[in-house]
Design a protein around this motif. Sequence first.
Motif, PDB file in Angstrom:
ATOM      1  N   THR A 150      -5.190   3.903  -7.052  1.00 40.18           N
ATOM      2  CA  THR A 150      -6.079   4.871  -7.296  1.00 40.18           C
ATOM      3  C   THR A 150      -7.546   4.400  -7.223  1.00 40.18           C
ATOM      4  OG1 THR A 150      -4.650   6.491  -8.125  1.00 40.18           O
ATOM      5  CG2 THR A 150      -7.034   6.934  -8.873  1.00 40.18           C
ATOM      6  N   LEU A 151      -8.532   4.458  -6.448  1.00 35.63           N
ATOM      7  CA  LEU A 151      -9.778   3.766  -6.401  1.00 35.63           C
ATOM      8  C   LEU A 151     -10.543   4.435  -7.747  1.00 35.63           C
ATOM      9  CD1 LEU A 151     -10.691   3.856  -2.730  1.00 35.63           C
ATOM     10  CD2 LEU A 151      -9.232   2.236  -3.768  1.00 35.63           C
ATOM     11  N   PRO A 152     -10.952   3.437  -8.522  1.00 30.62           N
ATOM     12  CA  PRO A 152     -11.867   3.515  -9.619  1.00 30.62           C
ATOM     13  C   PRO A 152     -13.337   3.929  -9.528  1.00 30.62           C
ATOM     14  CG  PRO A 152     -11.625   1.070  -9.313  1.00 30.62           C
ATOM     15  CD  PRO A 152     -10.854   1.831  -8.199  1.00 30.62           C
ATOM     16  N   ALA A 153     -13.853   3.686  -8.330  1.00 34.24           N
ATOM     17  CA  ALA A 153     -15.316   3.915  -8.091  1.00 34.24           C
ATOM     18  C   ALA A 153     -15.482   4.055  -6.415  1.00 34.24           C
ATOM     19  CB  ALA A 153     -15.888   2.839  -8.374  1.00 34.24           C
ATOM     20  N   THR A 154     -16.600   4.842  -6.096  1.00 35.42           N
ATOM     21  CA  THR A 154     -17.049   5.039  -4.774  1.00 35.42           C
ATOM     22  C   THR A 154     -17.765   3.756  -4.277  1.00 35.42           C
ATOM     23  OG1 THR A 154     -17.060   7.286  -5.024  1.00 35.42           O
ATOM     24  CG2 THR A 154     -18.296   6.432  -3.200  1.00 35.42           C
ATOM     25  N   GLY A 155     -17.281   3.473  -3.154  1.00 38.64           N
ATOM     26  CA  GLY A 155     -17.947   2.073  -2.536  1.00 38.64           C
ATOM     27  C   GLY A 155     -16.952   1.443  -1.568  1.00 38.64           C
ATOM     28  N   SER A 156     -17.495  -0.087  -1.390  1.00 34.44           N
ATOM     29  CA  SER A 156     -16.681  -0.813  -0.341  1.00 34.44           C
ATOM     30  C   SER A 156     -15.666  -1.606  -1.289  1.00 34.44           C
ATOM     31  CB  SER A 156     -17.884  -1.757   0.173  1.00 34.44           C
ATOM     32  OG  SER A 156     -18.646  -1.352   0.915  1.00 34.44           O
ATOM     33  N   TYR A 157     -14.554  -1.708  -0.381  1.00 33.16           N
ATOM     34  CA  TYR A 157     -13.494  -2.505  -1.183  1.00 33.16           C
ATOM     35  C   TYR A 157     -13.018  -3.462  -0.050  1.00 33.16           C
ATOM     36  CZ  TYR A 157     -13.003   0.750  -4.718  1.00 33.16           C
ATOM     37  OH  TYR A 157     -13.256   1.577  -6.047  1.00 33.16           O
ATOM     38  N   LEU A 158     -12.556  -4.671  -0.566  1.00 37.20           N
ATOM     39  CA  LEU A 158     -11.935  -5.475   0.299  1.00 37.20           C
ATOM     40  C   LEU A 158     -10.551  -6.161  -0.167  1.00 37.20           C
ATOM     41  CD1 LEU A 158     -14.339  -8.752   0.355  1.00 37.20           C
ATOM     42  CD2 LEU A 158     -13.666  -7.654   2.328  1.00 37.20           C
ATOM     43  N   VAL A 159      -9.399  -6.096   0.740  1.00 36.14           N
ATOM     44  CA  VAL A 159      -8.085  -6.358   0.571  1.00 36.14           C
ATOM     45  C   VAL A 159      -8.023  -7.878   1.295  1.00 36.14           C
ATOM     46  CG1 VAL A 159      -5.827  -6.331   0.923  1.00 36.14           C
ATOM     47  CG2 VAL A 159      -7.294  -4.175   0.731  1.00 36.14           C
ATOM     48  N   ALA A 160      -7.659  -8.998   0.457  1.00 34.25           N
ATOM     49  CA  ALA A 160      -7.437 -10.200   0.714  1.00 34.25           C
ATOM     50  C   ALA A 160      -6.119 -10.710   0.875  1.00 34.25           C
ATOM     51  CB  ALA A 160      -8.167 -11.292  -0.280  1.00 34.25           C
ATOM     52  N   VAL A 161      -5.524 -11.331   2.066  1.00 34.36           N
ATOM     53  CA  VAL A 161      -4.335 -11.703   2.134  1.00 34.36           C
ATOM     54  C   VAL A 161      -4.067 -13.368   2.202  1.00 34.36           C
ATOM     55  CG1 VAL A 161      -2.162 -11.505   3.543  1.00 34.36           C
ATOM     56  CG2 VAL A 161      -3.695  -9.475   3.342  1.00 34.36           C
TER      57      VAL A 161
END
Length: 240
Positions: A150-161
């Motif tokens: 569940t996303l805590p805020a509106t905005g850009s997110y990254l997923v690092a692998v």
Amino acid sequence: MRRYLPLLALTLATILVTTLAAPALAHQPFFEEEDIKPDSPWAINDPTISTAVYATLESETDVDYFTFEGQAGQSILLAMTIPQIEGQEDFAPTMALLGSGLPASELPSSVVRPDDAGAMLLPPPPGPAPTFFEPFSRTYYWDRQESRVTLPATGSYLVAVWHDTGQMGRYVFVIGDKEELGGDLTFPLKMRSYWTPVTGPVTQPFQSAYMAPLIAVIAGAIVLIVLIGWIAIRRRRKSK
């Protein structure tokens, strides 16, 4: 023979279309065409739509990045599967979701963290991984981590692998669970090249320079077959 021509043409067209579109029925598949770096992360258009990126960790320090725009309170599925390629039985990369409002977490120095971004670690679960068969591409995979966040805020997110001990290998990054048609229509043509062990820097399957003419040929063949079938049907109707 002529009376069977419409049926033959339509059958061939159906086979071609089905072959190219079948993988997209389960999710929208894509292939990593060049290394995904922090300054040019893979952009996910809609994180709720089921998308699978077939990617590679091709060096001991390789970290891949995926980005998407999210809304506060939005529930997003994040998952990792491993193609059953020889030598990948124990291959298990780690994922981390990076963005505003996430808790402070320690990350390896090789992972680039945006300013003021928190992190949620998504490590692979311990023990043997369950196996599943993907019917559209007719390939087998190991299930690794899966989490609904569940996303805590509106905005850009990254997923690092990345891999904690620097192992190299193939993986499939999965995001979203809403099924919609789409993805790379040439997916079946690239799969064989992708389904190989990784021992060092790799050439990604079917570089884009070759794909435009290939797609044009396939599309032209489909149009031609359908056109032949349509003409044959019209002639048959007129002859009655």
